[in-house]
Scaffold this motif. Structure first.
Motif, PDB file in Angstrom:
ATOM      1  N   SER A 104       0.816  -1.201   0.000  1.00 37.62           N
ATOM      2  CA  SER A 104       0.000   0.000   0.000  1.00 37.62           C
ATOM      3  C   SER A 104       0.856   1.260   0.000  1.00 37.62           C
ATOM      4  O   SER A 104       0.601   2.208  -0.756  1.00 37.62           O
ATOM      5  N   VAL A 105       1.896   1.287   0.840  1.00 39.39           N
ATOM      6  CA  VAL A 105       2.774   2.460   0.921  1.00 39.39           C
ATOM      7  C   VAL A 105       3.544   2.644  -0.389  1.00 39.39           C
ATOM      8  O   VAL A 105       3.653   3.773  -0.913  1.00 39.39           O
ATOM      9  N   ILE A 106       4.048   1.568  -0.960  1.00 39.79           N
ATOM     10  CA  ILE A 106       4.812   1.660  -2.213  1.00 39.79           C
ATOM     11  C   ILE A 106       3.916   2.131  -3.356  1.00 39.79           C
ATOM     12  O   ILE A 106       4.309   2.986  -4.163  1.00 39.79           O
ATOM     13  N   GLU A 107       2.692   1.590  -3.442  1.00 38.37           N
ATOM     14  CA  GLU A 107       1.775   2.019  -4.504  1.00 38.37           C
ATOM     15  C   GLU A 107       1.423   3.498  -4.363  1.00 38.37           C
ATOM     16  O   GLU A 107       1.319   4.223  -5.360  1.00 38.37           O
ATOM     17  N   ARG A 108       1.255   3.953  -3.112  1.00 42.98           N
ATOM     18  CA  ARG A 108       0.954   5.375  -2.892  1.00 42.98           C
ATOM     19  C   ARG A 108       2.151   6.230  -3.309  1.00 42.98           C
ATOM     20  O   ARG A 108       1.997   7.292  -3.912  1.00 42.98           O
ATOM     21  N   GLU A 109       3.362   5.759  -2.984  1.00 42.53           N
ATOM     22  CA  GLU A 109       4.563   6.509  -3.363  1.00 42.53           C
ATOM     23  C   GLU A 109       4.705   6.575  -4.883  1.00 42.53           C
ATOM     24  O   GLU A 109       5.016   7.630  -5.443  1.00 42.53           O
ATOM     25  N   ARG A 110       4.417   5.463  -5.567  1.00 44.05           N
ATOM     26  CA  ARG A 110       4.582   5.434  -7.023  1.00 44.05           C
ATOM     27  C   ARG A 110       3.577   6.328  -7.727  1.00 44.05           C
ATOM     28  O   ARG A 110       3.808   6.794  -8.837  1.00 44.05           O
ATOM     29  N   SER A 111       2.426   6.548  -7.095  1.00 44.88           N
ATOM     30  CA  SER A 111       1.400   7.417  -7.709  1.00 44.88           C
ATOM     31  C   SER A 111       1.539   8.877  -7.268  1.00 44.88           C
ATOM     32  O   SER A 111       0.680   9.702  -7.560  1.00 44.88           O
ATOM     33  N   GLY A 112       2.626   9.189  -6.540  1.00 48.79           N
ATOM     34  CA  GLY A 112       2.878  10.568  -6.137  1.00 48.79           C
ATOM     35  C   GLY A 112       2.187  10.996  -4.873  1.00 48.79           C
ATOM     36  O   GLY A 112       2.147  12.196  -4.548  1.00 48.79           O
ATOM     37  N   GLY A 113       1.676  10.036  -4.113  1.00 46.06           N
ATOM     38  CA  GLY A 113       0.899  10.367  -2.925  1.00 46.06           C
ATOM     39  C   GLY A 113       1.697  11.009  -1.812  1.00 46.06           C
ATOM     40  O   GLY A 113       1.134  11.658  -0.925  1.00 46.06           O
ATOM     41  N   TYR A 114       3.025  10.850  -1.828  1.00 46.61           N
ATOM     42  CA  TYR A 114       3.861  11.432  -0.771  1.00 46.61           C
ATOM     43  C   TYR A 114       4.613  12.682  -1.245  1.00 46.61           C
ATOM     44  O   TYR A 114       5.491  13.185  -0.544  1.00 46.61           O
ATOM     45  N   LEU A 115       4.273  13.143  -2.460  1.00 39.60           N
ATOM     46  CA  LEU A 115       4.814  14.404  -2.985  1.00 39.60           C
ATOM     47  C   LEU A 115       6.345  14.424  -2.967  1.00 39.60           C
ATOM     48  O   LEU A 115       6.975  15.442  -2.640  1.00 39.60           O
ATOM     49  N   GLY A 116       6.935  13.298  -3.309  1.00 27.55           N
ATOM     50  CA  GLY A 116       8.382  13.245  -3.479  1.00 27.55           C
ATOM     51  C   GLY A 116       9.193  13.089  -2.218  1.00 27.55           C
ATOM     52  O   GLY A 116      10.430  13.149  -2.261  1.00 27.55           O
ATOM     53  N   LYS A 117       8.553  12.875  -1.081  1.00 37.22           N
ATOM     54  CA  LYS A 117       9.287  12.731   0.172  1.00 37.22           C
ATOM     55  C   LYS A 117      10.033  11.394   0.218  1.00 37.22           C
ATOM     56  O   LYS A 117       9.674  10.434  -0.461  1.00 37.22           O
ATOM     57  N   THR A 118      11.063  11.336   1.056  1.00 43.11           N
ATOM     58  CA  THR A 118      11.751  10.073   1.318  1.00 43.11           C
ATOM     59  C   THR A 118      10.832   9.190   2.161  1.00 43.11           C
ATOM     60  O   THR A 118      10.346   9.613   3.212  1.00 43.11           O
ATOM     61  N   ILE A 119      10.598   7.952   1.716  1.00 43.53           N
ATOM     62  CA  ILE A 119       9.677   7.054   2.411  1.00 43.53           C
ATOM     63  C   ILE A 119      10.481   6.164   3.362  1.00 43.53           C
ATOM     64  O   ILE A 119      11.464   5.536   2.967  1.00 43.53           O
ATOM     65  N   GLN A 120      10.051   6.142   4.625  1.00 42.06           N
ATOM     66  CA  GLN A 120      10.793   5.406   5.641  1.00 42.06           C
ATOM     67  C   GLN A 120       9.837   4.560   6.492  1.00 42.06           C
ATOM     68  O   GLN A 120       8.620   4.774   6.491  1.00 42.06           O
ATOM     69  N   VAL A 121      10.437   3.611   7.220  1.00 39.25           N
ATOM     70  CA  VAL A 121       9.637   2.778   8.123  1.00 39.25           C
ATOM     71  C   VAL A 121       8.925   3.653   9.141  1.00 39.25           C
ATOM     72  O   VAL A 121       7.741   3.483   9.430  1.00 39.25           O
ATOM     73  N   VAL A 122       9.679   4.611   9.722  1.00 41.63           N
ATOM     74  CA  VAL A 122       9.092   5.618  10.604  1.00 41.63           C
ATOM     75  C   VAL A 122       9.282   6.966   9.914  1.00 41.63           C
ATOM     76  O   VAL A 122      10.407   7.357   9.623  1.00 41.63           O
ATOM     77  N   PRO A 123       8.193   7.661   9.535  1.00 39.47           N
ATOM     78  CA  PRO A 123       6.831   7.438  10.031  1.00 39.47           C
ATOM     79  C   PRO A 123       5.906   6.681   9.083  1.00 39.47           C
ATOM     80  O   PRO A 123       4.814   6.286   9.481  1.00 39.47           O
ATOM     81  N   HIS A 124       6.281   6.480   7.798  1.00 40.23           N
ATOM     82  CA  HIS A 124       5.287   6.117   6.788  1.00 40.23           C
ATOM     83  C   HIS A 124       4.709   4.720   6.967  1.00 40.23           C
ATOM     84  O   HIS A 124       3.489   4.527   6.923  1.00 40.23           O
ATOM     85  N   ILE A 125       5.579   3.710   7.174  1.00 40.48           N
ATOM     86  CA  ILE A 125       5.072   2.346   7.387  1.00 40.48           C
ATOM     87  C   ILE A 125       4.287   2.275   8.691  1.00 40.48           C
ATOM     88  O   ILE A 125       3.182   1.712   8.741  1.00 40.48           O
ATOM     89  N   VAL A 126       4.817   2.868   9.739  1.00 39.30           N
ATOM     90  CA  VAL A 126       4.140   2.846  11.033  1.00 39.30           C
ATOM     91  C   VAL A 126       2.800   3.585  10.969  1.00 39.30           C
ATOM     92  O   VAL A 126       1.806   3.130  11.537  1.00 39.30           O
ATOM     93  N   ASP A 127       2.751   4.692  10.257  1.00 38.98           N
ATOM     94  CA  ASP A 127       1.482   5.425  10.106  1.00 38.98           C
ATOM     95  C   ASP A 127       0.438   4.586   9.375  1.00 38.98           C
ATOM     96  O   ASP A 127      -0.747   4.604   9.708  1.00 38.98           O
TER      97      ASP A 127
END
Length: 549
Positions: free
Chosen positions: A101-124
């Motif tokens: 879910s997190v990877i698909e959101r990142e690939r569709s631009g859902g995080y606006l180019g931020k670095t995706i990390q275990v904390v906070p993104h996976i934990v959130d």
């Protein structure tokens, strides 16, 4: 109660796996439900598989299917059986689903180019899924799979720690299920593994309020006091979870141990007491039944009986409600192929059950057992593959269609009595048939569907005269309606159907021979046994009592 008022009980495990976190979670949730609370329950699995649907039953055990067609962990089955409630895909998620879910959101631009990390993104993402499962519930019981200290479980423990920080101790509490091993040479119960397990939790930032102490025998008071002191929990917060004859005793044992008092104190709940009268009666009828009957269980996954978990429990439910012990005679379908001595064992049982399964291995043995039940008037229940093989056996041995087969076993068969559901949809154009594409590309029927029962059939009578029932499915292959007319002329009638699909068959000239495409075991509960399984056991009891006269 709105979602922001939901209270959370997290159940973790220490020392080793298979301690019974699922039964603990289901038992506590049952006590709270029987006390009048609106209860939710959630299982979080740390494996990276998106779901257990493509995992071998020998690897993972049974794949439990929810009403909405989710393939889930087998603990969801425990939850439904204990709580007498249907759950959905919201009640189980895996590490794989979270990361996907997190990877698909990142690939569709859902995080606006931020670095995706275990904390906070996976934990959130984990916290959001927990909160979603708790929506509309007063209390959500959350079972964290795996064992404290496992690297794959750390993001879930961090989510739990953060939720306790956000909501406070009157809304989030921690129960830790841990082993108190019995060293038989010394005759002593040892607390050191539990102390180390609790220390590991504290290192992560979590201090459990309640210890559920799993052991072979009851934990004495002095040992409870030792655990209380060494693990820094209140004296009434060490709960003995010793071995029991039946898993259905556990809510009663926990109640006697006083587990509800600290839960109520920490969560600031109003005074309450569970109504366990009916539960207590059923448990007594499991432990000391008035009658008994033996069922031949002809399966192909007997190296891991967890593969048939729901069906085993469904037989216990039926027995409890009929005040009868159901003994299971395990019969490996491969071992009875062309083995007259093994087949003769079937003559002395009350009923013959042929469950579901995948693949060609062992199917000839299953068909021989089906033929034996048909020709010797022994009560028979076939489930999923069991129904398909009942049709093939009847075609071959009663109708003389010797090449009758399933596309699953022989793609080139000229007599496809069983074929892929795509063939049915292509031929009939049925838009009402809901299907799912499996990760391996096959089309499956998953989840709950309606079934219309034939008037005055054995199936309809088993379901107390209901003309429409709802049951769950998990399969790719269907009975070919092309053979319906010839089957019915010979005495195998279609007693259940759904939008042209054959859902159940039975024999007219047999005392009780019923086979169903759906999985009735998925809807069986201790307080509400599945009706066709209940009737099968009732028929087996009656048949055995008549044969002994």
């Amino acid at each position: 109660m709105s979602s922001f008022d939901t209270k959370y009980i997290f159940v973790t495990g220490g020392v080793l796996s298979s301690l019974g976190k699922g039964i603990t979670s289901a038992s506590i949730a049952t006590l709270l439900k029987q006390s009048g609370f609106c209860i939710g329950i959630l299982k979080i699995d740390p494996y990276i598989n998106v779901d257990p649907g493509t995992m071998s039953p020998l690897e993972h055990g049974e794949v439990f299917v929810t009403t909405d067609g989710a393939e889930t962990d087998l603990d969801i089955g425990h939850y439904e059986r204990f709580l007498n409630t249907s759950f959905t895909s919201k009640n189980n998620f895996t590490t794989g689903q979270v990361y996907l879910s997190v990877i698909e959101r990142e690939r569709s631009g859902g995080y606006l180019g931020k670095t995706i990390q275990v904390v906070p993104h996976i934990v959130d993402e984990i916290k959001n899924r927990i909160k979603l499962a708790g929506e509309g519930r007063e209390i959500l019981v959350v079972e964290l799979g795996g064992t404290v200290g496992d690297i794959e479980g750390l993001p879930f423990l961090e989510a739990m720690r953060q939720m306790k920080q956000e909501y406070g101790m009157d809304r989030v509490i921690s129960l830790h299920v841990t082993l108190i091993p019995l060293i038989k040479a010394a005759g002593e119960l040892k607390t050191k593994p539990t102390q180390h397990s609790v220390q590991e939790l504290r290192r992560i930032g979590i201090s459990p309020q309640i210890i559920i102490a799993r052991s072979e025998k009851e934990i004495p008071l002095d040992l409870k006091n030792k655990l209380s002191m060494s693990c820094d929990v209140d004296s009434d917060c060490v709960i003995s979870a010793h071995d029991a004859q039946s898993i259905y005793q556990m809510p009663l044992n926990f109640y006697k141990e006083g587990v509800l008092s600290p839960i109520a104190r920490f969560l600031k709940l109003p005074e309450f007491n569970p109504d366990m009268k009916e539960w207590d009666i059923l448990v007594k009828q499991i432990l000391a039944p008035q009658n008994e009957v033996t069922i031949a269980f002809v399966g192909k996954y007997l190296r891991s009986k967890e593969s048939y978990k729901s069906l085993i429990e469904a037989l216990i439910h039926a027995g409890a409600n009929l005040d009868t012990k159901v003994n299971i005679e395990w019969i490996d379908s491969e071992e009875i192929e062309n083995n007259e001595e093994s087949l003769e064992k079937l003559r002395y049982v009350g009923g013959i059950l042929v469950p579901g399964g995948f693949g060609v291995r062992g199917v000839n043995g299953k068909m021989q057992a089906i033929q034996f039940a048909r020709e010797n008037n022994i009560p028979f229940l076939g489930i999923c593959l069991g129904m398909q093989l009942a049709i093939i056996e009847f075609c071959r041995n009663k109708l003389g269609i010797l090449q009758a087969d399933s596309i699953e076993f022989n793609k080139e068969t000229k007599e496809p009595a069983i074929y892929l559901i795509e063939n049915f949809i292509d031929t009939n154009g049925e838009e009402q048939i809901r299907t799912h594409k499996s990760p391996m590309g096959g089309t499956m029927r998953l989840g709950e569907y309606e079934c219309y029962t034939k008037k005055d059939s054995k199936l309809q009578k088993a379901y107390n005269g209901q003309s429409k029932i709802y049951e769950r499915h998990r399969h790719r292959y269907e009975a070919n309606p092309k053979y319906r007319e010839i089957l019915e002329k010979a005495g195998m009638i279609v007693s259940g159907e759904s939008h042209g699909l054959i859902e159940a068959v039975e024999l007219v000239d047999h005392p009780w021979f019923v086979a169903v495409q759906f999985h009735p075991e998925f809807t069986s509960r201790l307080q509400a046994p599945n009706l066709v399984i209940l009737e099968f056991i009732r028929q087996a009891i009656n048949a055995k009592s008549h044969s002994s006269k």
